[in-house]
Write a protein that holds these residues in place. Structure first.
Motif, PDB file in Angstrom:
ATOM      1  N   GLY A 189       1.050  -1.113   0.042  1.00 27.82           N
ATOM      2  CA  GLY A 189       0.073  -0.093   0.056  1.00 27.82           C
ATOM      3  C   GLY A 189       1.379   1.478  -0.149  1.00 27.82           C
ATOM      4  N   ILE A 190       0.436   2.294   0.771  1.00 26.29           N
ATOM      5  CA  ILE A 190       0.893   3.477   0.912  1.00 26.29           C
ATOM      6  C   ILE A 190       1.283   3.477   1.974  1.00 26.29           C
ATOM      7  CG2 ILE A 190       0.692   5.719   0.352  1.00 26.29           C
ATOM      8  CD1 ILE A 190       0.200   4.451  -1.598  1.00 26.29           C
ATOM      9  N   ARG A 191       2.616   4.282   2.324  1.00 28.15           N
ATOM     10  CA  ARG A 191       3.495   5.264   3.389  1.00 28.15           C
ATOM     11  C   ARG A 191       2.414   6.097   3.863  1.00 28.15           C
ATOM     12  NH1 ARG A 191       9.040   5.667   2.748  1.00 28.15           N
ATOM     13  NH2 ARG A 191       8.651   7.317   1.474  1.00 28.15           N
ATOM     14  N   ILE A 192       1.087   5.946   5.171  1.00 27.33           N
ATOM     15  CA  ILE A 192       1.063   7.545   5.398  1.00 27.33           C
ATOM     16  C   ILE A 192       1.921   8.337   6.054  1.00 27.33           C
ATOM     17  CG2 ILE A 192      -1.280   8.036   6.930  1.00 27.33           C
ATOM     18  CD1 ILE A 192      -1.663   6.800   3.592  1.00 27.33           C
ATOM     19  N   SER A 193       2.452   7.666   7.289  1.00 27.74           N
ATOM     20  CA  SER A 193       3.195   8.535   8.462  1.00 27.74           C
ATOM     21  C   SER A 193       4.873   7.740   8.485  1.00 27.74           C
ATOM     22  CB  SER A 193       2.401   9.432   9.038  1.00 27.74           C
ATOM     23  OG  SER A 193       2.016   7.824  10.064  1.00 27.74           O
ATOM     24  N   GLU A 194       5.617   8.628   9.072  1.00 27.15           N
ATOM     25  CA  GLU A 194       6.886   8.242   9.166  1.00 27.15           C
ATOM     26  C   GLU A 194       7.497   9.490  10.228  1.00 27.15           C
ATOM     27  OE1 GLU A 194      10.519   6.668   7.080  1.00 27.15           O
ATOM     28  OE2 GLU A 194      11.364   8.814   8.007  1.00 27.15           O
ATOM     29  N   THR A 195       7.270   8.738  11.709  1.00 28.60           N
ATOM     30  CA  THR A 195       7.125   9.496  13.133  1.00 28.60           C
ATOM     31  C   THR A 195       8.269   9.603  13.479  1.00 28.60           C
ATOM     32  OG1 THR A 195       4.669   9.661  12.647  1.00 28.60           O
ATOM     33  CG2 THR A 195       6.317  10.471  14.871  1.00 28.60           C
ATOM     34  N   PRO A 196       9.030  10.191  14.259  1.00 25.10           N
ATOM     35  CA  PRO A 196      10.514  10.017  14.642  1.00 25.10           C
ATOM     36  C   PRO A 196       9.500  10.269  16.687  1.00 25.10           C
ATOM     37  CG  PRO A 196      10.367  11.779  13.936  1.00 25.10           C
ATOM     38  CD  PRO A 196       9.011  11.784  13.451  1.00 25.10           C
ATOM     39  N   LEU A 197      10.243   9.048  17.339  1.00 29.63           N
ATOM     40  CA  LEU A 197       9.759   7.867  18.618  1.00 29.63           C
ATOM     41  C   LEU A 197      10.654   9.104  19.530  1.00 29.63           C
ATOM     42  CD1 LEU A 197       8.684   4.914  18.152  1.00 29.63           C
ATOM     43  CD2 LEU A 197       7.108   7.178  18.894  1.00 29.63           C
ATOM     44  N   SER A 198      11.964   8.191  19.964  1.00 31.27           N
ATOM     45  CA  SER A 198      13.160   9.659  20.527  1.00 31.27           C
ATOM     46  C   SER A 198      15.077   8.799  20.357  1.00 31.27           C
ATOM     47  CB  SER A 198      12.545   7.963  22.346  1.00 31.27           C
ATOM     48  OG  SER A 198      12.867   6.807  21.629  1.00 31.27           O
ATOM     49  N   GLY A 199      15.285   8.931  20.495  1.00 29.60           N
ATOM     50  CA  GLY A 199      16.734   8.781  19.532  1.00 29.60           C
ATOM     51  C   GLY A 199      16.580   8.449  17.836  1.00 29.60           C
ATOM     52  N   ASP A 200      16.909   7.673  17.408  1.00 27.76           N
ATOM     53  CA  ASP A 200      16.739   7.024  16.013  1.00 27.76           C
ATOM     54  C   ASP A 200      15.117   6.070  15.944  1.00 27.76           C
ATOM     55  OD1 ASP A 200      19.348   8.570  15.535  1.00 27.76           O
ATOM     56  OD2 ASP A 200      20.324   6.525  16.234  1.00 27.76           O
ATOM     57  N   THR A 201      14.988   6.195  16.715  1.00 23.13           N
ATOM     58  CA  THR A 201      13.512   4.940  16.840  1.00 23.13           C
ATOM     59  C   THR A 201      12.636   5.712  16.431  1.00 23.13           C
ATOM     60  OG1 THR A 201      14.480   3.828  18.868  1.00 23.13           O
ATOM     61  CG2 THR A 201      11.764   3.767  18.018  1.00 23.13           C
ATOM     62  N   ILE A 202      12.401   5.497  15.035  1.00 17.03           N
ATOM     63  CA  ILE A 202      11.209   5.840  13.984  1.00 17.03           C
ATOM     64  C   ILE A 202       9.576   4.896  14.177  1.00 17.03           C
ATOM     65  CG2 ILE A 202      12.323   7.336  12.589  1.00 17.03           C
ATOM     66  CD1 ILE A 202      12.105   5.206  11.054  1.00 17.03           C
ATOM     67  N   SER A 203       8.629   5.608  13.852  1.00 19.03           N
ATOM     68  CA  SER A 203       7.317   4.343  13.805  1.00 19.03           C
ATOM     69  C   SER A 203       6.752   4.869  12.401  1.00 19.03           C
ATOM     70  CB  SER A 203       6.382   5.133  14.497  1.00 19.03           C
ATOM     71  OG  SER A 203       4.849   4.097  14.751  1.00 19.03           O
ATOM     72  N   THR A 204       5.999   3.831  11.651  1.00 19.73           N
ATOM     73  CA  THR A 204       5.734   4.127  10.172  1.00 19.73           C
ATOM     74  C   THR A 204       4.549   3.173  10.101  1.00 19.73           C
ATOM     75  OG1 THR A 204       8.215   3.889   9.730  1.00 19.73           O
ATOM     76  CG2 THR A 204       6.671   4.010   8.212  1.00 19.73           C
ATOM     77  N   PHE A 205       3.679   3.695   9.560  1.00 20.57           N
ATOM     78  CA  PHE A 205       2.138   3.543   9.437  1.00 20.57           C
ATOM     79  C   PHE A 205       2.229   3.591   7.795  1.00 20.57           C
ATOM     80  CE2 PHE A 205      -2.330   4.763   8.979  1.00 20.57           C
ATOM     81  CZ  PHE A 205      -2.910   3.332   9.358  1.00 20.57           C
ATOM     82  N   TRP A 206       1.704   2.638   7.528  1.00 16.73           N
ATOM     83  CA  TRP A 206       1.097   1.963   5.999  1.00 16.73           C
ATOM     84  C   TRP A 206      -0.250   1.364   6.009  1.00 16.73           C
ATOM     85  CZ3 TRP A 206       4.890   1.842   1.844  1.00 16.73           C
ATOM     86  CH2 TRP A 206       6.074   2.161   2.174  1.00 16.73           C
ATOM     87  N   GLN A 207      -0.610   1.718   4.503  1.00 15.82           N
ATOM     88  CA  GLN A 207      -1.991   1.062   4.833  1.00 15.82           C
ATOM     89  C   GLN A 207      -2.108   1.076   3.004  1.00 15.82           C
ATOM     90  OE1 GLN A 207      -5.102   4.698   5.157  1.00 15.82           O
ATOM     91  NE2 GLN A 207      -5.881   3.535   6.762  1.00 15.82           N
ATOM     92  N   MET A 208      -3.082  -0.064   3.213  1.00 16.53           N
ATOM     93  CA  MET A 208      -3.675  -1.129   1.749  1.00 16.53           C
ATOM     94  C   MET A 208      -4.589  -1.278   1.733  1.00 16.53           C
ATOM     95  SD  MET A 208      -2.320  -2.640  -0.609  1.00 16.53           S
ATOM     96  CE  MET A 208      -2.818  -4.246  -1.839  1.00 16.53           C
ATOM     97  N   THR A 209      -5.634  -0.586   0.713  1.00 14.35           N
ATOM     98  CA  THR A 209      -6.337  -0.211   0.980  1.00 14.35           C
ATOM     99  C   THR A 209      -7.820  -1.954   0.265  1.00 14.35           C
ATOM    100  OG1 THR A 209      -6.582   1.331  -0.915  1.00 14.35           O
ATOM    101  CG2 THR A 209      -6.764   2.222   1.605  1.00 14.35           C
ATOM    102  N   ASP A 210      -6.365  -1.856  -0.808  1.00 14.66           N
ATOM    103  CA  ASP A 210      -6.944  -2.913  -1.801  1.00 14.66           C
ATOM    104  C   ASP A 210      -7.087  -4.414  -0.899  1.00 14.66           C
ATOM    105  OD1 ASP A 210      -7.314  -0.904  -3.799  1.00 14.66           O
ATOM    106  OD2 ASP A 210      -5.017  -1.422  -4.085  1.00 14.66           O
TER     107      ASP A 210
END
Length: 775
Positions: A189-210
């Motif tokens: 699907g599509i990457r909706i967001s990439e969010t920094p958490l702490s230090g070098d840690t990130i949270s990435t959100f993907w969405q597949m609508t099909d």
């Protein structure tokens, strides 16, 4: 999951085939999807310890029953310890045996209800027994492959999240991944967001609508660099996203220069691309068609186009397999055979019709020569046992069937019909009967015979011109169908007859063949034909493969698809030679006085232009290996093995005069000197052919000197034995003929005076040895 024609793909296919096992018990496969519909998966995974092969998190599963009084559910999850399970926010009772979660829903639900299951789990995700599917952690790549070739079923979403793991359960998805830079996750699907958490840690959100089945879901994490582009699609501008390590980015771009032309080729053939993006992520092992997130092996990211057919095959799955999925693995040819066909088809648009025909004919040779060996016998492409659903019949013969369906329907009905079929069933499933019946209804063509011939039964037809009478620019022909390992003759098969003029011009005419021997007439040809062949132009693929040689030099010409090496001993001018290998028993007339036992597997047809300009020898290699076409004939050894000849099928088979057999250990070869147009077959015969090397070693018959000048001698080791001796020149003119009684002491002398050709053929009891002449 992959194609055939490149070395790297073929290696991948071997891994798949050898990894498949039938002993693994099948999990609860399709029945649960008849009871409950999984609407959506929300997968939330912490991958901060993925380098230690540890994942942890939870999966939310939104579902609705398809009937009343549903109070339990069975989910598939493979060897990942469960922390807890909630149903609609309440702790639930369950059992788990490392394979199946049996979960009590706590209430009787009806088809109007919707429930939410939350499964907390962690652990080390598994690979499968083939070392192909499941989870991979190597060389800085962390990813899954959605098919387990040693698993039953092959669907392998259960390797990393709880699910209904089958081909028919299709759902939407979203994914949340926690990673530590420089690892970035890539998913469907599509990457909706990439969010920094702490230090070098990130949270990435993907969405597949099909909606997709579980085996097409994916995650890949590495220190990816993104290559972003767009393509003008039928449904609007679509993003292209390619992911590779920075050191591989430029090479990936160069290897994918034909991605957009391939995309446009498929939209033109099969209709619009119905997905959110076009995407590939480089991984280490295997190519896999995860929807919008194809995993592509790094060994093919080399800056050249050597793996382009694999790129094309995986993209084609977004029509065949991803958009419309086989109902069960018994119909895997719909996924893999049609994707493999598509990986040939793109070449027609990108490189031209001739390149496409070369590819499909090479694929047909692969099918005819290896499918029965790789898959333990001749098989249909539908309804195969579990261990063969990723074999040569499904992929390569499936692609061959796709090409032949194109010939059967014609381009207009074929492409428009398949486009409508895909649109009518998008995000759904098909079995082979539904495929046949719906396509027949769309096109208005009865497809029962075609599917019975090519899909539901094993074997192949083979076609040949058994006779041709020419009058002016017209020709009367008898076209005969023979079969190889098929239960009956194929019917209503469209074939092309290619006519050749004496100067090499060609024209093809279509006929529909209905059974065995079929007479037909063609008029108003553009020239008076010298000969004709079936299967030359690649229109319909059957049991005919060939090598075509332009003979403009002395030397050897290799056999790639004919099993006959050609040697031009001398050449006066150029010539064209076609060596057609026919994959069926030759049949034909045998003289009443002969005991010939013809090959049950194959024979050859030789035709050409200006063959008088060249002195040609054809070499047939003999092997007693179990996979050899000549195993049956060699059961009694090679002493009785001979080559027979006929000008065409109106004549009886006779011993070919100019043959010379050489045995080397347990293998050997037969040379056919002074090669002529006509048919050739191997056979067993009581007419013994002396083995040249053995004869010399054991002193049975010796023809010397070679080369010779004024005379040639034949020495025998047995007295009072009668031999028929002939000698012909290079043009076939008889120079000497005599029946002699041998003497073990005095050799027979034959004069060569007044012989002006470059060689002669000295034959003993019909078996010739070539003797070169010197001034």
């Amino acid at each position: 999951m992959w194609t055939v024609l490149s070395w790297s793909q073929f290696s991948c296919q071997e891994i798949k085939s050898t990894g498949i096992q039938s002993a693994a018990p099948s999990i609860d496969y399709k029945a649960k999807s008849d009871t409950i519909d999984i609407l959506h998966y929300s997968i939330n995974l912490d991958l901060t310890e993925v380098q230690q092969r540890i994942i942890k998190g939870y999966c939310d599963i939104t579902f609705t029953p398809k009937m009343s009084n549903v109070n339990s559910i069975r989910l598939d999850l493979l060897m990942l310890p469960i922390d807890s399970i909630l149903v609609d926010g309440q702790t639930a009772n369950y059992t788990y045996n490392d394979t199946i979660i049996k979960l009590n829903l706590g209430a009787n639900l009806s088809s109007t209800d919707t429930g939410l299951i939350k499964v907390y789990y962690q652990g080390s995700p598994q690979g499968d027994g083939s070392n192909w599917g499941g989870w991979h952690s190597q060389s800085g790549y962390y990813y899954n492959l959605g098919v387990g070739f040693a698993a039953n079923p092959h669907t392998y979403g259960r390797a990393w999240f709880p699910c209904f793991d089958n081909f028919v359960e299709k759902s939407t998805y979203d994914f949340t991944f926690k990673t530590v830079l420089p690892l970035r996750p890539y998913a469907n699907g599509i990457r909706i967001s990439e969010t920094p958490l702490s230090g070098d840690t990130i949270s990435t959100f993907w969405q597949m609508t099909d909606q997709i089945p579980t085996y097409l879901t994916s995650v890949a994490a590495s220190n990816y660099a993104e290559i972003n582009d767009t393509v003008n699609a039928m449904n609007g501008v679509l993003p292209i996203q390619l992911m590779a390590k920075p050191t591989d980015s430029l090479k990936l771009v160069n290897s994918f220069v034909n991605l957009k032309p391939t995309f446009h080729s498929y939209e033109s053939a099969f209709g619009p691309y119905e997905w959110q993006k076009v995407g590939y992520a480089v991984t280490t092992v295997g190519a896999m068609e995860h929807a919008t997130s194809i995993h592509y092996p790094v060994n093919l990211v080399n800056g050249n186009l050597g793996g382009e057919d694999i790129m094309a095959h995986e993209l084609a799955h977004h029509w065949w397999g991803n958009l419309v999925t086989c109902e069960t693995d018994a119909d895997m040819w719909i996924n893999e055979g049609m994707a493999e066909f598509s990986s040939h088809l793109y070449a027609e648009d990108v490189y031209g019709r001739e390149e496409y025909l070369d590819i499909v004919q090479a694929n047909a040779f692969t099918v005819l020569s290896t499918a029965h060996i790789n898959d333990d016998g001749f098989k249909p492409i539908q309804g195969l046992d579990h261990e063969y659903v990723y074999g040569t019949h499904v992929y390569q013969k499936g692609a061959m069937v796709g090409h032949n369906l194109r010939a059967y329907l014609g381009d207009n009905l074929f492409f428009s019909g398949l486009t409508t079929l895909l649109q009518n069933n998008k995000y759904g499933n098909l079995n082979s009967n539904q495929f046949r019946d719906q396509l027949a209804q769309i096109t208005g063509k009865n497809l029962n015979h075609f599917f019975d011939n090519w899909v539901f039964n094993p074997g192949f037809p083979q076609f040949s011109i058994d006779s041709m009478w020419v009058y002016g620019n017209s020709a009367d022909l008898t076209v005969t169908q023979r079969t190889r390992q098929a239960p009956s003759r194929f019917v209503l098969i469209p074939i092309h007859i290619t006519f050749f003029s004496a100067t090499g011009d060609t024209t093809s005419r279509k006929m529909v063949h209905t059974g065995g021997k079929m007479p037909t007439t063609f008029t108003s040809l553009p020239f008076s034909p010298a000969f004709a062949l079936v299967g030359y132009d690649g229109f319909q693929l059957s049991g005919n493969t060939y090598d075509e040689h332009v003979i403009n030099r002395a030397g050897n010409f290799a056999a790639s698809q004919s099993y006959m090496r050609i040697t031009a001993n001398s050449i006066q001018d150029s010539a064209k030679l076609i060596v057609m290998h026919n994959w069926a028993a030759p049949g034909g007339k045998i003289p009443a006085s002969k005991d010939y036992r013809l090959s049950p597997q194959h024979y050859w047809t030789i035709q050409g232009i200006d063959l008088n300009n060249a002195d040609l020898t054809g070499r047939i290699t003999i092997s007693p290996a179990a996979t050899s076409l000549d195993t049956e004939l060699l059961k009694n050894g090679s002493d009785s093995l001979v080559v027979l000849y006929r000008k065409d099928a109106t004549e009886p088979w006779e011993l070919y005069v100019n043959q010379q057999k050489t045995q080397i250990s347990i293998t050997g070869y037969i040379d056919l000197n002074n090669l002529q147009a006509g048919d050739y077959t191997l056979a067993n015969s009581g007419e013994k052919v002396g083995l040249e090397e053995n004869d010399k070693q054991h002193g049975k018959i010796d023809i010397y000197p070679n080369p010779a000048k004024d005379k040639v001698f034949i020495k025998f080791d047995e007295a009072a034995k009668t031999y028929d001796i002939t000698m012909t020149d290079a043009a076939g003119k008889l120079l000497y003929s005599n029946e002699v009684t041998s003497s073990s002491h005095s050799p027979l002398e034959i004069s060569l005076k007044n012989v002006s050709t470059s060689f002669v053929i000295v034959s003993v009891n019909g078996i010739g040895s070539k003797v070169s002449l010197i001034d």
